[in-house]
Motif scaffolding. Structure first.
Motif, PDB file in Angstrom:
ATOM      1  N   UNK A 229      -9.453   7.121   0.335  1.00 23.61           N
ATOM      2  CA  UNK A 229      -9.260   6.627  -1.027  1.00 23.61           C
ATOM      3  C   UNK A 229      -8.641   7.709  -1.914  1.00 23.61           C
ATOM      4  N   UNK A 230      -9.047   8.956  -1.693  1.00 16.93           N
ATOM      5  CA  UNK A 230      -8.445  10.065  -2.448  1.00 16.93           C
ATOM      6  C   UNK A 230      -6.945  10.133  -2.164  1.00 16.93           C
ATOM      7  N   UNK A 231      -6.589  10.057  -0.889  1.00 17.96           N
ATOM      8  CA  UNK A 231      -5.167  10.114  -0.536  1.00 17.96           C
ATOM      9  C   UNK A 231      -4.403   8.949  -1.138  1.00 17.96           C
ATOM     10  N   UNK A 232      -5.026   7.769  -1.183  1.00 19.59           N
ATOM     11  CA  UNK A 232      -4.351   6.591  -1.712  1.00 19.59           C
ATOM     12  C   UNK A 232      -4.134   6.700  -3.221  1.00 19.59           C
ATOM     13  N   UNK A 233      -5.139   7.178  -3.941  1.00 23.01           N
ATOM     14  CA  UNK A 233      -5.082   7.168  -5.393  1.00 23.01           C
ATOM     15  C   UNK A 233      -4.498   8.440  -5.989  1.00 23.01           C
ATOM     16  N   UNK A 234      -4.647   9.576  -5.272  1.00 21.60           N
ATOM     17  CA  UNK A 234      -4.280  10.860  -5.856  1.00 21.60           C
ATOM     18  C   UNK A 234      -3.250  11.596  -5.010  1.00 21.60           C
ATOM     19  N   UNK A 235      -3.543  11.762  -3.722  1.00 21.99           N
ATOM     20  CA  UNK A 235      -2.635  12.481  -2.843  1.00 21.99           C
ATOM     21  C   UNK A 235      -3.416  13.242  -1.794  1.00 21.99           C
TER      22      UNK A 235
END
Length: 238
Positions: A229-235
């Motif tokens: 989810x971090x990668x999806x929303x932030x990077x």
């Protein structure tokens, strides 16, 4: 105090901000050398600063009415905290304490609130991190309920490694027992399992990650959903 350069920041949120958003905070960013057990905010206490880690790692601690404590989440160079101030509250329901020493920047709460009011993009970035942090807390609760201690320990070490600046992490048995909500003998047993499989090396007050990929496979579904989810929303986390 010199104004930090965005290109030199190891904190992912600071590094990902637009130049305009970073400029709203940079003149007020104060460098701090954080020590283990430093308290960022007490439970039900006023939030005076928001901290952006540059390598230190902080734990969000929930305390029961009887005084029992458990970690509900953590953040490091991936994010910032305490987050209630980003969500519109000037007080924290939980204690936030430093578990791994290192560097951080902090900004006064009043400065942050003013910057959030001026910039929708800055507010959006920090709210996306708040979404990830909430999901992490949800999966911590799930893992505490359904996974054995050795898998929970593997998950937690992976989370710390994601936020660490090296493979060596200064972690004590006492802190690990608090983080996992188990007694110290259970921590010792779980460490022996991970070390016996060659995933880590455990010494007094220090844990070294030896085989990251094997540790991920061992943790199985205990690790990975909040990180995705971090990668999806932030990077990328790193």
């Amino acid at each position: 105090m010199p104004i930090p350069s965005k290109i030199d920041c190891r904190n992912r949120l600071l590094a990902l901000m637009s130049d305009e958003d970073f400029g709203l905070l940079a003149p007020s960013l104060e460098h701090r050398r954080m020590r283990r057990a430093d308290i960022l905010v007490d439970a039900d206490g006023p939030i005076e600063h928001l901290y952006f880690s540059e390598g230190s790692i902080a734990s969000i601690i929930v305390t029961s009415p009887e005084g029992l404590e458990v970690e509900a989440g953590l953040f490091g160079k991936d994010g910032c905290g305490p987050l209630p101030i980003v969500l519109g509250s000037d007080r924290s329901p939980h204690r936030v304490v430093m578990q791994v020493p290192g560097d951080a920047y902090r900004v006064a709460g009043a400065v942050l609130v003013g910057a959030l009011e001026r910039s929708a993009s800055l507010r959006g970035l920090l709210l996306r991190f708040a979404q990830v942090q909430g999901l992490q807390s949800n999966f911590t609760a799930l893992s505490n309920a359904v996974h054995p201690v050795d898998e929970r320990l593997a998950r937690w070490l992976l989370m710390c490694h994601d936020r660490s600046v090296s493979d060596d992490m200064p972690l004590t048995h006492e802190f690990l027992s608090l983080m996992l909500a188990v007694r110290r003998p259970s921590v010792t047993t779980a460490l022996h399992v991970l070390e016996g499989n060659g995933f880590i090396r455990a010494e007094r007050g220090l844990i070294t990650i030896r085989d990251r990929r094997a540790l991920e496979l061992f943790a199985a579904d205990a690790y990975g959903r909040p990180e995705a989810e971090y990668r999806r929303l932030i990077g990328p986390l790193t």
